[in-house]
Scaffold this active site. Structure first.
Site, PDB file in Angstrom:
ATOM      1  N   ARG A 170       0.789  -1.322  -0.092  1.00  0.00           N
ATOM      2  CA  ARG A 170       0.143  -0.107   0.000  1.00  0.00           C
ATOM      3  C   ARG A 170       0.737   1.307   0.005  1.00  0.00           C
ATOM      4  O   ARG A 170       0.458   2.213   0.629  1.00  0.00           O
ATOM      5  CB  ARG A 170      -0.811   0.125   1.283  1.00  0.00           C
ATOM      6  CG  ARG A 170      -1.958  -1.152   1.044  1.00  0.00           C
ATOM      7  CD  ARG A 170      -3.000  -0.847   0.328  1.00  0.00           C
ATOM      8  NE  ARG A 170      -4.002  -2.178   0.141  1.00  0.00           N
ATOM      9  CZ  ARG A 170      -5.367  -1.608   0.655  1.00  0.00           C
ATOM     10  NH1 ARG A 170      -5.578  -0.319   1.158  1.00  0.00           N
ATOM     11  NH2 ARG A 170      -6.086  -2.612   0.767  1.00  0.00           N
TER      12      ARG A 170
ATOM     13  N   ARG B  85      -6.227  11.717  -7.306  1.00  0.00           N
ATOM     14  CA  ARG B  85      -7.466  11.221  -7.103  1.00  0.00           C
ATOM     15  C   ARG B  85      -8.774  11.878  -7.185  1.00  0.00           C
ATOM     16  O   ARG B  85      -9.964  11.316  -7.012  1.00  0.00           O
ATOM     17  CB  ARG B  85      -7.295   9.902  -6.191  1.00  0.00           C
ATOM     18  CG  ARG B  85      -6.831   8.579  -6.522  1.00  0.00           C
ATOM     19  CD  ARG B  85      -7.887   7.592  -7.336  1.00  0.00           C
ATOM     20  NE  ARG B  85      -9.241   7.922  -6.655  1.00  0.00           N
ATOM     21  CZ  ARG B  85      -9.652   7.074  -5.418  1.00  0.00           C
ATOM     22  NH1 ARG B  85      -8.859   6.183  -4.973  1.00  0.00           N
ATOM     23  NH2 ARG B  85     -10.640   7.377  -5.056  1.00  0.00           N
TER      24      ARG B  85
HETATM   25  O1  1CP Z   1      -4.184  -4.506   2.307  1.00  0.00           O
HETATM   26  C1  1CP Z   1      -4.249  -5.733   2.185  1.00  0.00           C
HETATM   27  O2  1CP Z   1      -4.427  -6.728   2.799  1.00  0.00           O
HETATM   28  C2  1CP Z   1      -3.939  -6.052   0.670  1.00  0.00           C
HETATM   29  C3  1CP Z   1      -4.855  -6.963  -0.283  1.00  0.00           C
HETATM   30  C4  1CP Z   1      -5.890  -5.932  -0.521  1.00  0.00           C
HETATM   31  C5  1CP Z   1      -7.294  -5.952  -0.012  1.00  0.00           C
HETATM   32  C6  1CP Z   1      -7.812  -6.904   1.256  1.00  0.00           C
HETATM   33  C7  1CP Z   1      -5.985  -5.047  -1.580  1.00  0.00           C
HETATM   34  C8  1CP Z   1      -5.125  -4.914  -2.524  1.00  0.00           C
HETATM   35  N1  1CP Z   1      -7.405  -4.583  -1.734  1.00  0.00           N
HETATM   36  C9  1CP Z   1      -8.207  -5.083  -0.481  1.00  0.00           C
HETATM   37  C10 1CP Z   1      -9.451  -4.776  -0.455  1.00  0.00           C
HETATM   38  C11 1CP Z   1      -9.815  -3.607  -0.272  1.00  0.00           C
HETATM   39  N2  1CP Z   1      -9.845  -2.657  -1.190  1.00  0.00           N
HETATM   40  C12 1CP Z   1      -9.791  -2.647   0.988  1.00  0.00           C
HETATM   41  C13 1CP Z   1      -9.797  -3.225   2.311  1.00  0.00           C
HETATM   42  C14 1CP Z   1     -11.327  -3.498   2.848  1.00  0.00           C
HETATM   43  C15 1CP Z   1     -11.368  -4.291   4.268  1.00  0.00           C
HETATM   44  O3  1CP Z   1     -10.952  -3.999   5.228  1.00  0.00           O
HETATM   45  O4  1CP Z   1     -11.790  -5.559   4.101  1.00  0.00           O
HETATM   46  C16 1CP Z   1     -10.032  -1.249   0.780  1.00  0.00           C
HETATM   47  C17 1CP Z   1     -10.383  -0.338   1.623  1.00  0.00           C
HETATM   48  C18 1CP Z   1     -10.050  -1.208  -0.753  1.00  0.00           C
HETATM   49  C19 1CP Z   1     -10.013   0.132  -1.430  1.00  0.00           C
HETATM   50  C20 1CP Z   1      -8.743   0.345  -1.917  1.00  0.00           C
HETATM   51  N3  1CP Z   1      -7.619  -0.189  -2.447  1.00  0.00           N
HETATM   52  C21 1CP Z   1      -8.353   1.609  -1.765  1.00  0.00           C
HETATM   53  C22 1CP Z   1      -9.032   3.087  -1.086  1.00  0.00           C
HETATM   54  C23 1CP Z   1      -9.885   3.725  -2.290  1.00  0.00           C
HETATM   55  C24 1CP Z   1     -10.899   4.437  -1.959  1.00  0.00           C
HETATM   56  O5  1CP Z   1     -11.050   5.655  -2.683  1.00  0.00           O
HETATM   57  O6  1CP Z   1     -11.346   4.504  -0.852  1.00  0.00           O
HETATM   58  C25 1CP Z   1      -7.012   1.963  -2.444  1.00  0.00           C
HETATM   59  C26 1CP Z   1      -6.031   3.033  -2.428  1.00  0.00           C
HETATM   60  C27 1CP Z   1      -6.572   0.399  -2.824  1.00  0.00           C
HETATM   61  C28 1CP Z   1      -5.431   0.044  -3.740  1.00  0.00           C
HETATM   62  C29 1CP Z   1      -4.828  -1.308  -3.477  1.00  0.00           C
HETATM   63  N4  1CP Z   1      -5.444  -2.451  -2.950  1.00  0.00           N
HETATM   64  C30 1CP Z   1      -4.716  -3.207  -2.890  1.00  0.00           C
HETATM   65  C31 1CP Z   1      -3.333  -3.008  -3.385  1.00  0.00           C
HETATM   66  C32 1CP Z   1      -2.231  -3.800  -3.510  1.00  0.00           C
HETATM   67  C33 1CP Z   1      -3.488  -1.714  -3.638  1.00  0.00           C
HETATM   68  C34 1CP Z   1      -2.501  -0.830  -4.428  1.00  0.00           C
HETATM   69  C35 1CP Z   1      -1.913   0.291  -3.667  1.00  0.00           C
HETATM   70  C36 1CP Z   1      -0.399  -0.419  -3.063  1.00  0.00           C
HETATM   71  O7  1CP Z   1      -0.352  -1.460  -2.423  1.00  0.00           O
HETATM   72  O8  1CP Z   1       0.553   0.388  -3.006  1.00  0.00           O
END
Ligand code: 1CP
Length: 350
Positions: free
Chosen positions: A31, A44
């Site tokens: 992340r 964004r």
């Molecule tokens: O954190 C982890 O465990 C990594 C695996 C994972 C998971 C569980 C990713 C990879 N996405 C998710 C689901 C997810 N997506 C959640 C967690 C919800 C929960 O607690 O069950 C959330 C909050 C998101 C949304 C999300 N993904 C955001 C926020 C966007 C917004 O506008 O609210 C962002 C920036 C991401 C990017 C993301 N998701 C995952 C990766 C590897 C990335 C890329 C960024 C990076 O790793 O640098």
């Protein structure tokens, strides 16, 4: 299983992933792209998360931001684990402040039968972003990723984020045949998504089974391991990292899934993790590990972070290779300057 690597670079992350001796301890942060960076929030503004994930120029720029700022040894593709589900036609959204929300959660046979397959062209914007990134990243390897079948199944069955995964565990135990059918379909989507990324040029992949730590080892082996193993086996020419949270008890089973690198959260010291991984497979080469600074400790001040970096680098010497990372993702309020400093201290540590 020996993996044929086509990438002969000296990039520290890739050297360490193969158990070689890199020029410096490689470090990247889960992340690292996104929420903690002001330049990310500015870019964004006004674009939904999913729209951003399907916009190659935006994906490229967001992926590059932490590389420019922190001098990390890996770039993680900006995307999300639900992107291939969305692309294949599953009705879902990523709700700000909540996470993925599925319009019609999976509960019965008809829902599983109705799950689509992923056609490569449905994730063409992701492949296009990878093409742009490879032209701009130089020798910093781009890491692709996907959600593992269990973690994706949890979102599909619960309909969104879940603390206890009760519907998911109920389905798995009450109807094992349906469960395995569900995981097999998700594994196909995940494997296809990873294949597209590798074909487009990512140089390593990470399989995120973020919520696998909610399972007993017994249930993990019976209900999850075969599917994750199949996904990992489908990726053949780049190093594969396999990560979950709270998986101290699952490490031996996760090693059997066959990845090149096992990610470890902050609860298990890396030297302890290595002992568990070795005990599980004494005849195999020493494992390579990734981890495992507690993301909350980035709030504890320079002295604490510096001492933690030293401790973790030292404990990582028990492994054949160590990729420094957090034990889970960067927390949203983290001071980005502390991340930059942590990277510097990891690089100076040997
Ligand atoms: O954190 C982890 O465990 C990594 C695996 C994972 C998971 C569980 C990713 C990879 N996405 C998710 C689901 C997810 N997506 C959640 C967690 C919800 C929960 O607690 O069950 C959330 C909050 C998101 C949304 C999300 N993904 C955001 C926020 C966007 C917004 O506008 O609210 C962002 C920036 C991401 C990017 C993301 N998701 C995952 C990766 C590897 C990335 C890329 C960024 C990076 O790793 O640098």
């Amino acid at each position: 299983m020996a993996v044929e690597m086509s990438d002969n670079t000296t990039a520290p992350l890739l050297v360490a992933a193969r158990g070689g001796v890199p020029a410096r301890t490689p470090v990247w942060f889960m992340r690292q792209a996104g929420r903690s960076l002001p330049e990310y929030r500015a870019l964004r503004a006004g674009t939904s998360m999913l729209d951003a994930c399907f916009d190659p120029e935006m994906v490229c720029e967001i992926t590059l931001q932490p590389v420019r700022r922190h001098d990390v040894d890996g770039a993680i593709l900006f995307s999300d684990i639900v992107v291939p589900l969305k692309a294949a036609g599953v009705d879902l959204d990523i709700v700000p402040g909540t996470g993925p929300v599925v319009a019609k959660p999976v509960s019965g046979r008809a829902d599983v039968d109705a799950l689509p397959v992923l056609e490569p062209e449905q994730v063409q914007p992701v492949a296009d972003a990878i093409g742009l990134l490879n032209a701009r990243l130089g020798d910093v390897p781009l890491i692709g990723f996907a959600g593992a079948p269990f973690t994706l199944a949890s979102y599909l069955v619960e309909g969104g984020p879940s603390r206890n995964h009760e519907r998911t565990k109920a389905l798995m135990h009450a109807d094992p045949d349906l469960w395995h059918a569900l995981l097999a379909k998700i594994a196909d989507i995940t494997a296809e998504f990873l294949r597209v990324q590798v074909a487009a040029g990512v140089r390593a992949v990470q399989l995120f089974d973020s919520w696998a730590g909610a399972l007993s080892e017994r249930d993990y082996r019976r209900f999850v391991l075969p599917h994750s193993k199949r996904v990992l086996e489908s990726v053949t020419d780049v190093p594969r990292i396999h990560f979950g949270v709270g998986t101290g008890e699952l490490l031996p089973a996760m090693r059997e899934a066959g990845a090149d690198v096992v990610g470890v959260d902050w609860r298990t010291p890396l030297d302890v993790a290595v002992r568990r991984l070795v005990a599980a497979a004494p005849d195999r080469p020493l494992p390579v590990v990734q981890g495992n600074l507690d993301p909350a400790l980035l709030f504890a001040g320079e002295e604490v972070v510096r001492a933690e970096v030293d401790r973790i680098v030292e404990e990582g010497r028990a492994a054949a290779g160590h990729i420094f990372n957090l034990g889970h993702g960067v927390l949203p309020d983290t001071d980005p300057d502390m991340i930059t400093k942590a990277v510097e201290w990891v690089h100076r540590s040997r």
